[in-house]
Scaffold this motif. Structure first.
Motif, PDB file in Angstrom:
ATOM      1  N   PHE A 115       9.456  22.363  50.166  1.00 23.48           N
ATOM      2  CA  PHE A 115       9.153  22.647  51.567  1.00 23.48           C
ATOM      3  C   PHE A 115       9.591  24.067  51.920  1.00 23.48           C
ATOM      4  O   PHE A 115      10.414  24.679  51.239  1.00 23.48           O
ATOM      5  CB  PHE A 115       9.848  21.635  52.501  1.00 23.48           C
ATOM      6  CG  PHE A 115      11.342  21.543  52.314  1.00 23.48           C
ATOM      7  CD1 PHE A 115      12.202  22.400  52.995  1.00 23.48           C
ATOM      8  CD2 PHE A 115      11.895  20.612  51.447  1.00 23.48           C
ATOM      9  CE1 PHE A 115      13.573  22.331  52.825  1.00 23.48           C
ATOM     10  CE2 PHE A 115      13.273  20.526  51.260  1.00 23.48           C
ATOM     11  CZ  PHE A 115      14.113  21.389  51.953  1.00 23.48           C
ATOM     12  N   LEU A 141      12.130  16.718  57.530  1.00 23.66           N
ATOM     13  CA  LEU A 141      10.820  17.243  57.141  1.00 23.66           C
ATOM     14  C   LEU A 141       9.844  17.179  58.307  1.00 23.66           C
ATOM     15  O   LEU A 141       9.918  16.289  59.158  1.00 23.66           O
ATOM     16  CB  LEU A 141      10.244  16.445  55.968  1.00 23.66           C
ATOM     17  CG  LEU A 141      10.930  16.575  54.610  1.00 23.66           C
ATOM     18  CD1 LEU A 141      10.210  15.726  53.578  1.00 23.66           C
ATOM     19  CD2 LEU A 141      10.980  18.025  54.152  1.00 23.66           C
ATOM     20  N   GLY A 143       5.494  18.618  59.289  1.00 25.04           N
ATOM     21  CA  GLY A 143       4.292  19.220  58.735  1.00 25.04           C
ATOM     22  C   GLY A 143       3.366  19.748  59.810  1.00 25.04           C
ATOM     23  O   GLY A 143       3.243  19.158  60.891  1.00 25.04           O
ATOM     24  N   LEU A 285       4.221  21.710  54.597  1.00 22.13           N
ATOM     25  CA  LEU A 285       5.478  21.010  54.763  1.00 22.13           C
ATOM     26  C   LEU A 285       6.616  21.985  55.026  1.00 22.13           C
ATOM     27  O   LEU A 285       6.844  22.934  54.267  1.00 22.13           O
ATOM     28  CB  LEU A 285       5.783  20.186  53.505  1.00 22.13           C
ATOM     29  CG  LEU A 285       6.794  19.052  53.663  1.00 22.13           C
ATOM     30  CD1 LEU A 285       6.275  17.997  54.629  1.00 22.13           C
ATOM     31  CD2 LEU A 285       7.117  18.422  52.311  1.00 22.13           C
TER      32      LEU A 285
END
Length: 291
Positions: A115, A141, A143, A285
């Motif tokens: 990422f 995380l 996106g 990501l």
């Protein structure tokens, strides 16, 4: 122009002049400023401006001897709402600029997740103080998607969800054992993959692939932090960019037994998103590492 700007509500930027106006606004009217020294002794500066709930633009660079900011690069960001992973994180610098990539393994997915590090300034501060070591850390995380589709959910039989959870836990244990050299675990995983291939080959004759595959999380293309995903929508909110007034959807996705948030412009989403339906698309990501 950054190709993921439209994901945070900047789809109508038509010229370099207009982009520079927005970037100058970030530099002059930032909401957050982080300064850290890099290995060369330069003062790396990260300027953050919010343009909505959890999203905005980050401009990175340094101040010169006249105290004027010199931009090196910028990127749109979107912050997730909860910890996705608790894993050992490796951070490496990109070759072309003072930006960083993070990588960690997750047994639920079975591949190394790479990422784009959102909080590079914080990482540099911790590293220069000698506080950072490769260790288990919380990773949030998120996106950004340039396009996406909404799919209906698959029909779940009674007891199927519990069976799936048990199978996932068992597969995670087998992958961990296989990584440590357990030949019996490797053999079990191979047989399991062969059985799955045989089942899919049999069902694909009469069924659509998206009725067989519930979710997936796969590397996409040649860039290491792009992933093709499909997952169930667990939470859904609609927000507006404070400058352009464009609507963006923020969705929490359940994908291969991990949960993370994605952000997409309303105009780039095909279909009507609802909790319980599935999102399918390619995401860039990003990750926020808790130092």
């Amino acid at each position: 122009m950054h190709s993921y700007l439209k994901a945070v509500g900047f789809s109508e930027i038509s010229s370099k002049k207009e982009l520079n106006r927005i970037l100058n606004e970030v530099i002059n009217e930032y909401d957050e400023k982080i300064v850290a020294t890099d290995k060369a002794g330069r003062f790396f500066t990260e300027l953050v401006k919010k343009y909505g709930d959890n999203f905005g633009i980050v401009v990175c660079g340094e101040y010169d001897e006249n105290n004027e900011f010199q931009m090196e690069y910028y990127f749109p960001y979107f912050l997730g709402t909860g910890i996705t992973l608790q894993e050992e994180v490796i951070i490496e610098k990109h070759a072309g600029q003072e930006s960083f990539a993070g990588a960690c393994d997750d047994m639920r997915i079975g591949v190394t997740i790479i990422f784009y590090l959102q909080n590079a300034g914080e990482y540099l501060i911790q590293r220069n103080q000698g506080n950072y070591v490769t260790d288990v850390r919380g990773v949030v995380l998120s996106g950004l998607a340039r396009s996406g589709k909404i799919l209906f959910p698959t029909l779940q039989k009674e007891g199927q969800e519990k069976k799936h959870i048990d199978n996932t836990m068992n597969r995670g244990r087998l992958i961990a054992a296989a990584k440590n050299g357990d030949e019996e675990a490797m053999e079990s995983l191979t047989i399991e993959d062969m059985d799955m291939y045989a089942m899919i080959s049999k069902r694909i004759v009469n069924e659509d692939i998206y009725s067989i595959v519930d979710t997936y999380f796969m590397p996409y293309g040649m860039e290491c932090d792009l992933y093709s995903i499909m997952g169930e929508i667990l939470q859904l909110e609609k927000y507006f960019n404070t400058m352009t007034k464009e609507a963006v959807y923020q969705m929490r996705i359940g994908c291969n037994d991990i949960e993370f948030d994605i952000c997409i412009n309303e105009n780039d989403l095909m279909g009507e998103p609802q909790i319980g339906r599935r999102f399918k698309g390619v995401v860039w990501l990003q990750g926020y590492v808790e130092f």
